[in-house]
Motif scaffolding. Sequence first.
Motif, PDB file in Angstrom:
ATOM      1  N   PRO A 107      67.409  52.330  68.386  1.00 54.60           N
ATOM      2  CA  PRO A 107      66.149  53.084  68.351  1.00 54.60           C
ATOM      3  C   PRO A 107      66.351  54.531  67.913  1.00 54.60           C
ATOM      4  O   PRO A 107      67.323  55.170  68.305  1.00 54.60           O
ATOM      5  CB  PRO A 107      65.646  53.010  69.800  1.00 54.60           C
ATOM      6  N   ALA A 109      64.376  58.120  67.809  1.00 56.86           N
ATOM      7  CA  ALA A 109      63.214  58.905  68.238  1.00 56.86           C
ATOM      8  C   ALA A 109      63.169  60.268  67.566  1.00 56.86           C
ATOM      9  O   ALA A 109      62.169  60.966  67.637  1.00 56.86           O
ATOM     10  CB  ALA A 109      63.221  59.077  69.757  1.00 56.86           C
ATOM     11  N   ASP A 110      64.271  60.657  66.943  1.00 57.59           N
ATOM     12  CA  ASP A 110      64.304  61.897  66.176  1.00 57.59           C
ATOM     13  C   ASP A 110      65.359  61.721  65.098  1.00 57.59           C
ATOM     14  O   ASP A 110      66.124  60.763  65.121  1.00 57.59           O
ATOM     15  CB  ASP A 110      64.633  63.103  67.062  1.00 57.59           C
ATOM     16  N   ALA A 140      62.226  52.672  64.497  1.00 58.37           N
ATOM     17  CA  ALA A 140      61.485  53.805  65.058  1.00 58.37           C
ATOM     18  C   ALA A 140      60.157  53.391  65.667  1.00 58.37           C
ATOM     19  O   ALA A 140      59.425  54.243  66.174  1.00 58.37           O
ATOM     20  CB  ALA A 140      61.242  54.857  63.976  1.00 58.37           C
ATOM     21  N   PRO A 142      57.662  52.492  68.361  1.00 58.81           N
ATOM     22  CA  PRO A 142      57.778  52.851  69.788  1.00 58.81           C
ATOM     23  C   PRO A 142      57.808  51.629  70.693  1.00 58.81           C
ATOM     24  O   PRO A 142      57.185  50.604  70.399  1.00 58.81           O
ATOM     25  CB  PRO A 142      56.520  53.687  70.041  1.00 58.81           C
ATOM     26  N   ARG A 143      58.521  51.755  71.786  1.00 62.64           N
ATOM     27  CA  ARG A 143      58.587  50.672  72.767  1.00 62.64           C
ATOM     28  C   ARG A 143      57.317  50.619  73.608  1.00 62.64           C
ATOM     29  O   ARG A 143      56.808  49.551  73.917  1.00 62.64           O
ATOM     30  CB  ARG A 143      59.811  50.861  73.667  1.00 62.64           C
ATOM     31  N   VAL A 156      52.461  57.359  64.267  1.00 67.16           N
ATOM     32  CA  VAL A 156      53.821  57.612  64.751  1.00 67.16           C
ATOM     33  C   VAL A 156      54.758  57.755  63.555  1.00 67.16           C
ATOM     34  O   VAL A 156      54.716  56.955  62.616  1.00 67.16           O
ATOM     35  CB  VAL A 156      54.299  56.455  65.654  1.00 67.16           C
ATOM     36  N   HIS A 159      60.851  57.576  61.846  1.00 61.26           N
ATOM     37  CA  HIS A 159      62.128  58.284  61.878  1.00 61.26           C
ATOM     38  C   HIS A 159      63.239  57.475  61.206  1.00 61.26           C
ATOM     39  O   HIS A 159      64.196  58.053  60.678  1.00 61.26           O
ATOM     40  CB  HIS A 159      62.524  58.589  63.322  1.00 61.26           C
ATOM     41  N   HIS A 187      59.712  47.059  68.166  1.00 61.06           N
ATOM     42  CA  HIS A 187      60.743  47.889  68.768  1.00 61.06           C
ATOM     43  C   HIS A 187      62.101  47.199  68.666  1.00 61.06           C
ATOM     44  O   HIS A 187      62.188  45.968  68.675  1.00 61.06           O
ATOM     45  CB  HIS A 187      60.418  48.182  70.229  1.00 61.06           C
TER      46      HIS A 187
END
Length: 298
Positions: A107, A109-110, A140, A142-143, A156, A159, A187
Motif C-alpha cells: 500500500p 499512502a504517500d 493506492a 484506500p482500505r 483520492v 499515489h 486495496h
Amino acid sequence: MEHLIEVMDGMAGWVDATHVEHLVEACAPSFWQLATRSGLRLVTGPERDRTHQRYAADLAFLSGRGLGVRVLVDDTSSGLRTSELEDLVDRLCLPPSQIDLLLDIGPVADTPDVSRTALSALDVMGALASWRRVVLTAGAFPRTLEGLDAQPTRSVERHDWRLHGSLHAARSRLRGRVVFGDYSVEHVFSANIPSARRPSPQGWGLLRYTTPDRYLIARAPTRGPHHVNRARDMARWIVESGSFRGARGVGQSEGERWLRACAYGTGPRGSGNAEKWIQVGHVQHLNFVVNQLTEPRS
C-alpha cells in the motif's frame, strides 16, 4: 482454473495463488492445467513453503515460460529479503532469464518515503541477476473511507501511479525494463484474500473510476427505499465529472459504457450490485492504464 484459462485465451500473465498454495496436493491438478494449457506463469516467493517453490519451478521448466518471483518489499527488511531471494534463485535452478522479479511495494499512502524504499529495492534486488523483467507493483486504493454516510463521494490521489513516474525520473536508464504494476481499484490486502460470494451485510458498495491522477469513489446502496435511483445518482456523479472519458472518448471501455447506461437508465432495469461495480471498476481501470502506459512520457 479452467475458467481463468478460457478467459485469458492464450495471453501471457502471472497467477499468484497465494491463498491456496499451502494445499499443494489439492492444487496440483489446477497448476498442471495452467502449465500445460495456457500462456500463464505461476508465482512463488522467498517466504513461501519450499514444496510449493519446488513444484512451481518444475512446472515453469516444463512449460518453458518461466516463473514469477514475488518479493514483498518494505523499509525494514531489505537485507533479509535480498538474502532470501538469492537463496531461492539458487535452489530453483532456473536461469534468471526465465524469472520475472515482481517487487511488491504494497500500500502507498504517500510518494516520497515509499519512493526511497522502491528505489533501494530496484537498485539492490533488481541488480542481483539478469532478470527477464522487473515488475514494480503497488496499490493506492484506500482500505477504508471515513464519513461516507455524510459524504458519499470522494476523490483520492493515485499515489501508485505517481510513484511509477518518480522512479522513471530517478532511474531513466531503467525505462523499458521496469514494468508498472498495480492493484487496480482494490486495496492491496483485498487481493490476497479469497473472494466470498455472499450478499454484503452492510447494504452498500463502491462505484470506482480511474482518472489520470486520481480515483473517483462513490458509495451506493444495494438495498432499501429508492436504492436504484440513489445508485444511479452516484454513477451520474462519475459520468458528469470532468474526468469521465465520454460516450465516444478515445480508449473508452465497456466500463465507461456501463457507467453511462447506469447513470441515465438506458441499460438494465436495475443499477447493478457491489460485485458488478467492482467488475466495472476493474474493466475501466485496466483499459485506461494500458492507454496511459503506451502514451509517450515527456
